[in-house]
Design an enzyme around this catalytic site. Structure first.
Site, mmCIF file in Angstrom:
data_model
loop_
_atom_site.group_PDB
_atom_site.id
_atom_site.type_symbol
_atom_site.label_atom_id
_atom_site.label_comp_id
_atom_site.label_asym_id
_atom_site.label_seq_id
_atom_site.Cartn_x
_atom_site.Cartn_y
_atom_site.Cartn_z
ATOM 1 C CB SER A 149 -0.954 0.014 1.201
ATOM 2 O OG SER A 149 -1.943 1.014 1.044
ATOM 3 C CG HIS A 165 12.602 18.409 17.874
ATOM 4 N ND1 HIS A 165 12.851 17.505 18.878
ATOM 5 C CD2 HIS A 165 11.554 17.897 17.158
ATOM 6 C CE1 HIS A 165 12.013 16.488 18.776
ATOM 7 N NE2 HIS A 165 11.216 16.695 17.743
ATOM 8 C CB SER A 187 11.367 13.779 16.089
ATOM 9 O OG SER A 187 10.299 14.610 15.661
ATOM 10 N N GLY A 190 8.536 11.375 14.297
ATOM 11 C CA GLY A 190 7.119 11.381 14.616
ATOM 12 C C GLY A 190 6.503 10.012 14.821
ATOM 13 N NE ARG A 191 7.042 5.033 12.048
ATOM 14 C CZ ARG A 191 7.816 4.502 11.087
ATOM 15 N NH1 ARG A 191 8.510 5.296 10.277
ATOM 16 N NH2 ARG A 191 7.893 3.206 10.929
ATOM 17 C CB SER A 236 10.015 7.058 18.940
ATOM 18 O OG SER A 236 10.291 8.415 19.211
ATOM 19 C CG ASN A 295 15.585 18.190 21.305
ATOM 20 O OD1 ASN A 295 14.804 18.421 20.384
ATOM 21 N ND2 ASN A 295 15.218 17.490 22.377
#
Length: 319
Positions: free
Chosen positions: A151, A187, A189, A191-192, A197, A201
């Site tokens: 997908s 920062h 990241s 976003g998980r 994750s 920073n």
């Protein structure tokens, strides 16, 4: 194919593009030549070297154009390069992390990589008359666009908001000028949620030098410590290093870029190299070829050694 062979390929592509650009008719050519130009093509910007000559500097020509458009309500000022690489091949040298429900062997080698980056001015004169405070945002995504069996998910997306202050020191040595020193905090990241994750920073200082048609950025950083409970990636410094060196060279309207990272640990050395070349193609759009080898291609793969090569379009350049 190792990075030395790829670097020669990119240089050859750039030399060919530069020769092609030089051979193109100039603005002052005859009207007959101009009439042969396709009426569908948007206005083409002046070559980078010509803009720099008029503005008395590579960096200055960009600064002047940013100042002209920074107050326009419908204009976003580019920060880092903005590009789309619809063909981005990654050689599998280890397990590439992705969603929990998808195994590494289900991923396709060819994906779609893109980067979007913009900034906007917040305040002037914060550290002297020529200083400015900026907010910026950069997003880099790796999209399994052609993988319909799973997908077509985004394998990883890195989000990087930052704030920084630009200053203009008046300093030069041996024909090299220190044009800017930027002080910032950012920062980054993906976003998980756990266990995928990734974030950190940093505070940094970015020293930007210019000599003729070459611009060099030396950007050391310091990672802001986190508690053991909150730290998703305690060893990220071992792979991403403590700074970044970027070199951008312009040959007429062709740009070569080199980005280097290294942890400077000679007993357990890790780092990364990224090579790129961009060249005029259609209107403001530029062709772009990029090669990456090393650690930290994305946050999710910060500890996985990868080799990648991509082709696509650059919408805004380094300079």
């Amino acid at each position: 194919m190792n990075w030395r062979k790829v670097s020669m390929l990119l240089i050859s592509l750039g030399v060919f593009s530069s020769a092609w650009a030089v051979d193109q008719p100039s603005i002052d050519d005859s009207s007959t030549t101009q009439k042969t130009k396709s009426s569908m093509e948007p206005d083409v910007p002046e070559p980078i070297a010509e803009r720099a000559r008029k503005a008395n500097g590579m960096i200055e020509q960009r600064v002047q154009r940013e100042e002209r458009t920074s107050n326009e309500p419908f204009v976003l000022t580019p920060h880092r390069p903005n590009y789309f690489l619809p063909v981005y091949y990654t050689q599998k040298t280890g397990d590439r992390d992705t969603y929990n429900s998808i195994e590494s062997n289900e991923l396709q080698d060819v994906e779609f990589k893109f980067q979007l980056s913009f900034k906007f001015p917040v305040a002037k004169g914060v550290l002297g008359r020529n200083s400015k405070l900026w907010f910026a945002y950069t997003q880099q995504s790796y999209w399994q666009a052609y993988n319909s069996e799973i997908s077509a998910p985004f394998r990883d997306t890195n989000y990087e908001p930052e704030a920084f202050i630009t200053t203009e020191p008046n300093f030069s040595f041996w024909g090299t000028e220190l044009k800017h020193i930027n002080y910032g905090i950012n920062h980054q990241s993906n976003g998980r949620a756990d266990p995928l994750s990734r974030s950190w920073n940093r505070v940094y200082a970015d020293f930007i030098f210019e000599r003729n048609n070459t611009v060099v950025s030396f950007k050391p950083w310091y990672r802001i410590p986190e508690s053991d409970e909150d730290d998703d990636n305690p060893d990220i410094d071992d792979y991403m290093g403590n700074g970044e060196l970027t070199i951008v060279h312009v040959d007429n309207d062709v740009t070569y870029d080199l980005v280097l990272r290294n942890n400077l640990n000679f007993s357990d050395n890790r780092g990364a190299v990224q090579l790129g070349v961009s060249f005029p193609m259609w209107g403001k759009a530029r062709g772009y070829a990029q090669y990456f080898e090393g650690y930290g291609q994305s946050l999710l793969d910060y500890d996985n050694y990868t080799r990648s090569f991509g082709l696509g379009i650059m919408l805004s350049n380094w300079l």
